[in-house]
Design a protein around this motif. Structure first.
Motif: not given
Length: 276
Positions: A125-136
């Motif tokens: 149930n996580v929301t990650i918005g447009h154009s986010a960068v999630i790294h390691g």
């Protein structure tokens, strides 16, 4: 290539050319109703090395997204248009009911300078918005990452925490539960209200419902799309006031009705004014 090989190649080339010519003629005859298909090497799900993505049957992965390598996606999660999840040198895990919105990037690191392995783990149930960068990094259950935010190696976003839009979260930062962090570099801004915490859960729920709609649309045949286009033309100029004066009641075709859980709720509840 021997003589026989050249003959076979030439015949194959002739057959392919004839097929392309027939396709052009057929498209010309169909006119404005034609559906042009272009050859694309894009693969939504792609293996790398000996690793292949594992996607739950109830998850939605948009056709233009790329899910590569050692990636697991849970039930009810959605990976939207233009996203890239690249699990090549380490693994990516996405829980259930999570949405990763358009053009976001999720990647991993084999190790950091201290030798610690850095997969990417995103909870439920996580929301990650447009154009986010999630790294390691790790994003725990019911967390929220705003549009255009960047989370670098070793970051931990705890449950019910929020990263504001456009923020840059430095390596090995831990964002505690119930807090909003923002800025470049991101710093503590304030505590989340109960209303904002409830909004995080509602956002994930809304995207589960919306993903169902997009999954259905992407599975429709060309014929179904054409029928709906004709229906929309027919009902585009409907004037309800004029119809009511004439005593006419027109029913909207079921194909054009969105489920109630996708439509905006009519409520007087105050909407949070904070922008993420």
């Amino acid at each position: 290539m021997g003589t026989l090989g050249r003959v076979i190649y030439t015949v194959g080339n002739w057959i392919r050319g004839s097929g392309q010519a027939l396709d052009r003629v057929g498209s010309l005859l169909q006119g404005s109703h034609r559906l042009e298909e272009h050859l694309s090497r894009h693969r939504t799900l792609m293996c790398v090395f000996d690793k292949s993505p594992l996607v739950d049957k109830d998850a939605f992965v948009a056709p233009s997204a790329s899910v590569i390598g050692d990636v697991q996606i849970g039930k009810g999660s959605s990976i939207w248009y233009g996203c890239v999840l690249r699990g090549d040198v380490n693994n990516i895990s996405v829980g259930s009911g999570t949405n990763i919105q358009d053009n976001s990037l999720v990647h991993v690191a084999k190790t950091n300078l201290a030798g610690k392995e850095l997969p990417t783990t995103i909870g439920d149930n996580v929301t990650i918005g447009h154009s986010a960068v999630i790294h390691g990094c790790t994003v725990e259950d019911d967390a929220f990452v705003g549009m255009g935010a960047t989370l670098l190696d070793g970051v931990v976003v705890e449950k019910h925490a929020m990263v504001a839009a456009g923020s840059l979260v430095k390596e090995n930062t831990r964002i505690p539960s119930g807090e909003v962090w923002a800025g470049n570099p991101a710093k503590f801004m304030r505590k989340l209200s109960d209303e904002e915490i409830a909004y995080i859960s509602k956002s994930a729920e809304n995207y589960i419902n919306l993903a169902h709609i997009h999954a259905v649309e992407n599975s429709k045949s060309f014929e179904e799309i054409e029928v709906e286009r004709a229906l929309r033309r027919k009902y585009a100029r409907k004037d309800e006031d004029y119809d009511s004066m004439l005593g006419i009641v027109r029913e909207t075709p079921p194909q054009l009705v969105l489920p109630d859980n996708v439509l905006p709720e009519k409520t007087t509840t105050r909407v949070p004014t904070t922008h993420y």
